[in-house]
Design a protein around this motif. Structure first.
Motif, PDB file in Angstrom:
ATOM      1  N   VAL A 125     -43.975 -64.349 -76.159  1.00  0.00           N
ATOM      2  CA  VAL A 125     -44.867 -65.280 -75.463  1.00  0.00           C
ATOM      3  C   VAL A 125     -46.224 -64.615 -75.236  1.00  0.00           C
ATOM      4  O   VAL A 125     -47.269 -65.187 -75.497  1.00  0.00           O
ATOM      5  CB  VAL A 125     -44.265 -65.733 -74.118  1.00  0.00           C
ATOM      6  CG1 VAL A 125     -45.281 -66.536 -73.315  1.00  0.00           C
ATOM      7  CG2 VAL A 125     -43.022 -66.560 -74.361  1.00  0.00           C
ATOM      8  N   ARG A 126     -46.157 -63.353 -74.797  1.00  0.00           N
ATOM      9  CA  ARG A 126     -47.384 -62.636 -74.475  1.00  0.00           C
ATOM     10  C   ARG A 126     -48.299 -62.549 -75.700  1.00  0.00           C
ATOM     11  O   ARG A 126     -49.494 -62.780 -75.614  1.00  0.00           O
ATOM     12  CB  ARG A 126     -47.038 -61.241 -73.970  1.00  0.00           C
ATOM     13  CG  ARG A 126     -47.952 -60.762 -72.881  1.00  0.00           C
ATOM     14  CD  ARG A 126     -47.259 -59.684 -72.047  1.00  0.00           C
ATOM     15  NE  ARG A 126     -46.545 -58.734 -72.895  1.00  0.00           N
ATOM     16  CZ  ARG A 126     -47.040 -57.568 -73.289  1.00  0.00           C
ATOM     17  NH1 ARG A 126     -48.236 -57.193 -72.914  1.00  0.00           N
ATOM     18  NH2 ARG A 126     -46.335 -56.762 -74.051  1.00  0.00           N
ATOM     19  N   SER A 127     -47.701 -62.230 -76.844  1.00  0.00           N
ATOM     20  CA  SER A 127     -48.546 -62.083 -78.035  1.00  0.00           C
ATOM     21  C   SER A 127     -49.102 -63.433 -78.476  1.00  0.00           C
ATOM     22  O   SER A 127     -50.218 -63.521 -78.975  1.00  0.00           O
ATOM     23  CB  SER A 127     -47.784 -61.386 -79.160  1.00  0.00           C
ATOM     24  OG  SER A 127     -46.849 -62.257 -79.726  1.00  0.00           O
ATOM     25  N   MET A 128     -48.339 -64.496 -78.249  1.00  0.00           N
ATOM     26  CA  MET A 128     -48.865 -65.814 -78.603  1.00  0.00           C
ATOM     27  C   MET A 128     -50.011 -66.208 -77.676  1.00  0.00           C
ATOM     28  O   MET A 128     -51.017 -66.767 -78.112  1.00  0.00           O
ATOM     29  CB  MET A 128     -47.756 -66.858 -78.559  1.00  0.00           C
ATOM     30  CG  MET A 128     -46.801 -66.743 -79.738  1.00  0.00           C
ATOM     31  SD  MET A 128     -45.376 -67.833 -79.601  1.00  0.00           S
ATOM     32  CE  MET A 128     -46.023 -69.342 -80.235  1.00  0.00           C
ATOM     33  N   LEU A 129     -49.835 -65.893 -76.404  1.00  0.00           N
ATOM     34  CA  LEU A 129     -50.889 -66.250 -75.446  1.00  0.00           C
ATOM     35  C   LEU A 129     -52.184 -65.506 -75.738  1.00  0.00           C
ATOM     36  O   LEU A 129     -53.277 -66.038 -75.576  1.00  0.00           O
ATOM     37  CB  LEU A 129     -50.442 -65.939 -74.013  1.00  0.00           C
ATOM     38  CG  LEU A 129     -49.227 -66.696 -73.495  1.00  0.00           C
ATOM     39  CD1 LEU A 129     -49.025 -66.438 -72.009  1.00  0.00           C
ATOM     40  CD2 LEU A 129     -49.348 -68.180 -73.757  1.00  0.00           C
ATOM     41  N   SER A 130     -52.035 -64.251 -76.203  1.00  0.00           N
ATOM     42  CA  SER A 130     -53.235 -63.442 -76.440  1.00  0.00           C
ATOM     43  C   SER A 130     -54.091 -64.024 -77.562  1.00  0.00           C
ATOM     44  O   SER A 130     -55.262 -63.698 -77.690  1.00  0.00           O
ATOM     45  CB  SER A 130     -52.839 -62.008 -76.759  1.00  0.00           C
ATOM     46  OG  SER A 130     -52.215 -61.980 -78.030  1.00  0.00           O
ATOM     47  N   GLN A 131     -53.507 -64.912 -78.371  1.00  0.00           N
ATOM     48  CA  GLN A 131     -54.268 -65.513 -79.469  1.00  0.00           C
ATOM     49  C   GLN A 131     -55.091 -66.727 -79.024  1.00  0.00           C
ATOM     50  O   GLN A 131     -56.029 -67.125 -79.708  1.00  0.00           O
ATOM     51  CB  GLN A 131     -53.312 -65.982 -80.582  1.00  0.00           C
ATOM     52  CG  GLN A 131     -52.394 -64.901 -81.111  1.00  0.00           C
ATOM     53  CD  GLN A 131     -53.166 -63.754 -81.712  1.00  0.00           C
ATOM     54  OE1 GLN A 131     -53.993 -63.957 -82.589  1.00  0.00           O
ATOM     55  NE2 GLN A 131     -52.927 -62.553 -81.211  1.00  0.00           N
ATOM     56  N   PHE A 132     -54.705 -67.297 -77.899  1.00  0.00           N
ATOM     57  CA  PHE A 132     -55.316 -68.567 -77.486  1.00  0.00           C
ATOM     58  C   PHE A 132     -56.841 -68.563 -77.552  1.00  0.00           C
ATOM     59  O   PHE A 132     -57.462 -69.498 -78.027  1.00  0.00           O
ATOM     60  CB  PHE A 132     -54.887 -68.935 -76.058  1.00  0.00           C
ATOM     61  CG  PHE A 132     -53.551 -69.616 -75.976  1.00  0.00           C
ATOM     62  CD1 PHE A 132     -52.777 -69.841 -77.113  1.00  0.00           C
ATOM     63  CD2 PHE A 132     -53.055 -70.029 -74.747  1.00  0.00           C
ATOM     64  CE1 PHE A 132     -51.537 -70.462 -77.032  1.00  0.00           C
ATOM     65  CE2 PHE A 132     -51.820 -70.653 -74.648  1.00  0.00           C
ATOM     66  CZ  PHE A 132     -51.067 -70.875 -75.784  1.00  0.00           C
ATOM     67  N   GLN A 133     -57.429 -67.468 -77.033  1.00  0.00           N
ATOM     68  CA  GLN A 133     -58.893 -67.441 -76.928  1.00  0.00           C
ATOM     69  C   GLN A 133     -59.578 -67.462 -78.297  1.00  0.00           C
ATOM     70  O   GLN A 133     -60.766 -67.742 -78.390  1.00  0.00           O
ATOM     71  CB  GLN A 133     -59.313 -66.193 -76.159  1.00  0.00           C
ATOM     72  CG  GLN A 133     -58.735 -64.963 -76.804  1.00  0.00           C
ATOM     73  CD  GLN A 133     -59.070 -63.698 -76.050  1.00  0.00           C
ATOM     74  OE1 GLN A 133     -60.105 -63.639 -75.424  1.00  0.00           O
ATOM     75  NE2 GLN A 133     -58.205 -62.710 -76.114  1.00  0.00           N
ATOM     76  N   ARG A 134     -58.822 -67.160 -79.350  1.00  0.00           N
ATOM     77  CA  ARG A 134     -59.445 -67.145 -80.677  1.00  0.00           C
ATOM     78  C   ARG A 134     -59.640 -68.541 -81.259  1.00  0.00           C
ATOM     79  O   ARG A 134     -60.351 -68.716 -82.240  1.00  0.00           O
ATOM     80  CB  ARG A 134     -58.568 -66.339 -81.649  1.00  0.00           C
ATOM     81  CG  ARG A 134     -58.533 -64.867 -81.314  1.00  0.00           C
ATOM     82  CD  ARG A 134     -57.645 -64.091 -82.253  1.00  0.00           C
ATOM     83  NE  ARG A 134     -57.658 -64.607 -83.614  1.00  0.00           N
ATOM     84  CZ  ARG A 134     -56.761 -64.286 -84.533  1.00  0.00           C
ATOM     85  NH1 ARG A 134     -55.777 -63.480 -84.235  1.00  0.00           N
ATOM     86  NH2 ARG A 134     -56.831 -64.781 -85.743  1.00  0.00           N
ATOM     87  N   TYR A 135     -58.984 -69.530 -80.688  1.00  0.00           N
ATOM     88  CA  TYR A 135     -59.040 -70.864 -81.276  1.00  0.00           C
ATOM     89  C   TYR A 135     -60.207 -71.669 -80.721  1.00  0.00           C
ATOM     90  O   TYR A 135     -60.361 -71.809 -79.515  1.00  0.00           O
ATOM     91  CB  TYR A 135     -57.717 -71.608 -81.042  1.00  0.00           C
ATOM     92  CG  TYR A 135     -56.503 -70.789 -81.453  1.00  0.00           C
ATOM     93  CD1 TYR A 135     -56.551 -70.006 -82.621  1.00  0.00           C
ATOM     94  CD2 TYR A 135     -55.358 -70.765 -80.680  1.00  0.00           C
ATOM     95  CE1 TYR A 135     -55.462 -69.243 -82.996  1.00  0.00           C
ATOM     96  CE2 TYR A 135     -54.260 -69.995 -81.049  1.00  0.00           C
ATOM     97  CZ  TYR A 135     -54.328 -69.235 -82.202  1.00  0.00           C
ATOM     98  OH  TYR A 135     -53.258 -68.472 -82.561  1.00  0.00           O
ATOM     99  N   ALA A 136     -61.010 -72.183 -81.639  1.00  0.00           N
ATOM    100  CA  ALA A 136     -62.256 -72.837 -81.232  1.00  0.00           C
ATOM    101  C   ALA A 136     -62.021 -74.186 -80.556  1.00  0.00           C
ATOM    102  O   ALA A 136     -62.779 -74.583 -79.690  1.00  0.00           O
ATOM    103  CB  ALA A 136     -63.160 -73.013 -82.451  1.00  0.00           C
ATOM    104  N   ASN A 137     -60.977 -74.890 -80.953  1.00  0.00           N
ATOM    105  CA  ASN A 137     -60.769 -76.230 -80.382  1.00  0.00           C
ATOM    106  C   ASN A 137     -59.287 -76.574 -80.340  1.00  0.00           C
ATOM    107  O   ASN A 137     -58.450 -75.797 -80.802  1.00  0.00           O
ATOM    108  CB  ASN A 137     -61.539 -77.270 -81.200  1.00  0.00           C
ATOM    109  CG  ASN A 137     -61.197 -77.161 -82.675  1.00  0.00           C
ATOM    110  OD1 ASN A 137     -60.032 -77.030 -83.044  1.00  0.00           O
ATOM    111  ND2 ASN A 137     -62.214 -77.179 -83.531  1.00  0.00           N
ATOM    112  N   SER A 138     -58.969 -77.737 -79.803  1.00  0.00           N
ATOM    113  CA  SER A 138     -57.565 -78.092 -79.599  1.00  0.00           C
ATOM    114  C   SER A 138     -56.817 -78.181 -80.934  1.00  0.00           C
ATOM    115  O   SER A 138     -55.656 -77.796 -81.021  1.00  0.00           O
ATOM    116  CB  SER A 138     -57.446 -79.399 -78.818  1.00  0.00           C
ATOM    117  OG  SER A 138     -58.160 -80.423 -79.469  1.00  0.00           O
TER     118      SER A 138
END
Ligand code: BLA
Length: 509
Positions: free
Chosen positions: A130-143
């Motif tokens: 979960v932690r590694s997936m969450l750390s990617q969130f900020q890389r995504y420009a939009n929904s």
């Protein structure tokens, strides 16, 4: 479902899917009374406790479980009465048989339910992902990027042949909006499915219990013993992790060619927004640990998605505000109201995508781009006046509301109308031309069921072949965004009108 009754889709909505009396075979189920005596068990206890259900039922749980694990189970149960959720214990041993298990513990309102799943050798490494997936969130420009990458990540982690993000539409149908899959399987991306594929009570259950798994459609479900005489007396399995699913849905998956399925609820503002839906073409069940992580991930993902969608909506209202300011800044006292609006046509067109714009005020009609003739506009305003609404009105097929209308050479098929005064009404009109529109359904949505060899037995449809619905007499769908923009513009125009008349009367003073 009464199989002798004629087929009716509302039957589907009435199947008591939480009271079916069976579990799936990938685990073992016991239901205890408050004295911790086993009242019910699945028929496969011998694989876990080395004793058949006739021996297990009526015995205290401690007969089968060592003191330490029993203690942990009791604490977990206490916790679950506070959290109201299933508590979980991972990698425990049943000493008498040497079986390693993950456990789920909850209270169903009547019984203490304990479920055991054997831990298999080939389980996925169990560090928290979960932690590694969450750390990617900020890389995504939009929904959309967030959604697509999440499907990809989950497919990579779980090994399902296909992982989809399925979004519900306002009418309950749904569409696959993102997909990550193994190369060998067909793509379902962009396909639409009717509301009846996931009946009401299933949706209600999925709001409470966020994850369900079907490990093998060909594996016989295991009865819970002693068997109830009818479903009313059956044990409530709403929160069971092993619950056997509706035979109708099993048939649906078989018709699709799918052997195993898992879906996780995406809930936004208390509503079932969609599902992460996974398919596998051979039996598969992610370990309880992985499912627990996925459930947690889906909750956090829903929050992130919700805040992204909100932010994207905010950006859109900023755009609206800019147009508002632009229009307000340009109001002068000179000229008529309609020529004032006409000057703003191009600014307003930037707000609502259209092929033409027009205004009709005091029978004065001005247009820019393709629009319909004044005769049709008069018929249209008569129709609009009857709608008894001071809000934005949208029409996607003028043929449906105007007598003898045909799109003709102008090709205008739809309108978004903003009333700008009280009756007799004046309007600002955005026109859209006809456009061939195709909706890709997985099978004919009007035939979600078919008849079995024995007459009226209900069977989910067996064809998922692409079924296209095409319209030539309609314009592109007016979206929520269009309607919201139109509504803000309506408010702006009211202000414009007030200011316009104020300034004119000021001048006359
Ligand atoms: C459940 N139907 C479901 C579920 C999904 C779908 C995802 C949840 C269970 C699961 O995870 O498998 C539908 N699955 C889809 C869709 C796609 C997909 C749309 O992969 C698209 C890609 N089903 C019918 C009809 C009935 C019906 C006609 O087609 C009823 C008469 C019933 N579907 C049905 C029932 C359930 C279900 C009863 C609940 C299963 C359960 O949880 O017990």
């Amino acid at each position: 479902i009464d199989v002798d009754k004629p087929v009716d889709l509302t039957n589907c909505d009435r199947e008591p899917i939480h009271l079916l009396g069976y579990t799936q075979s990938f685990g073992c189920f016991v239901a205890l009374r408050f004295d911790w005596i086993i009242a019910y068990s699945s028929a496969n206890t011998v694989d876990y406790f080395g004793a058949g259900s006739d021996e297990v039922i009526g015995s205290p749980l401690k007969t089968w479980i060592d003191a330490q694990t029993l203690h942990d189970i009791r604490s977990a149960f206490q916790a679950s009465t506070i959290t109201g959720r299933n508590e979980r214990l991972f990698s425990r041993h049943i000493e008498s048989t040497g079986v390693s298990v993950d456990l789920s513990i909850h209270h169903n309102g009547t019984f203490i339910i304990i479920e055991f799943e054997k831990i298999t050798e080939n389980r996925i490494p169990e560090d928290s992902f979960v932690r590694s997936m969450l750390s990617q969130f900020q890389r995504y420009a939009n929904s959309q990027e967030l959604i697509q990458n999440t499907a990809q990540y989950i497919q990579f982690l779980t090994g399902f042949d296909r992982v989809m993000v399925y979004q519900f539409l306002p009418d309950g149908a749904g569409e696959v909006i993102a997909e990550a899959k193994n190369e060998q399987v067909d793509s379902f991306l962009g396909l639409r499915y009717p509301a009846s594929d996931i009946p009401k009570q299933a949706r209600a259950l999925y709001l409470k219990n966020l994850l369900r798994v079907i490990h093998d459609v060909d594996s016989d479900p295991v009865p819970i013993l002693p068997e109830a005489s009818d479903s009313e007396d059956s044990i409530d399995l709403s929160f069971s992790t092993l619950r056997a699913v509706s035979p109708i849905h099993i048939e649906y998956l078989k018709n699709m060619g799918v052997k195993a399925s898992m879906s996780v609820s995406l809930i936004i503002n208390g509503k079932l927004w969609g599902l992460i839906a996974c398919h596998h073409y051979s039996p598969l069940v992610p370990s309880y640990f992985v499912r627990t992580e996925l459930e947690l991930f889906a909750e956090i993902f829903s929050l992130e998605l919700s805040s992204r969608l909100m932010r994207e909506r905010e950006q859109e209202s900023n755009r609206v505000r800019n147009v508002h300011n632009q229009i307000m800044a340009s109001i002068g006292s000179e000229g008529s109201l309609i020529s004032l609006l006409e000057k703003q046509f191009s600014t307003m067109r930037a707000l609502v995508h259209c092929d033409g714009i027009a205004a009709i005020i005091d029978e004065d009609y001005r247009t820019d781009g393709t629009a319909i003739s004044i005769d049709w506009v008069n018929q249209l305003t008569r129709y609009l006046n009857r709608q008894a609404s001071s809000e934005v009105i949208t029409i996607e097929s003028l043929e449906k509301v105007l007598k003898n209308y045909d799109t003709g050479s102008e090709k205008v098929a739809g309108v978004l109308a903003i009333p700008v005064s009280k009756s007799p009404r004046d309007y600002l009109l955005f026109f859209r031309n006809a456009q061939t529109q195709t909706v890709n359904w997985a099978g004919n949505p009007e035939k979600p069921v078919s008849f079995g060899p024995n007459g009226s037995r209900l069977i989910p449809r067996s064809s998922f072949a692409l079924w296209q619905q095409t319209h030539d007499d309609r314009c592109e769908h007016w979206t929520d965004v269009d309607i919201r923009s139109g509504d803000s513009l309506r408010v702006t125009l009211l202000e414009v009108i007030i200011r316009h008349f104020q300034e004119r009367s000021d001048m006359q003073l």
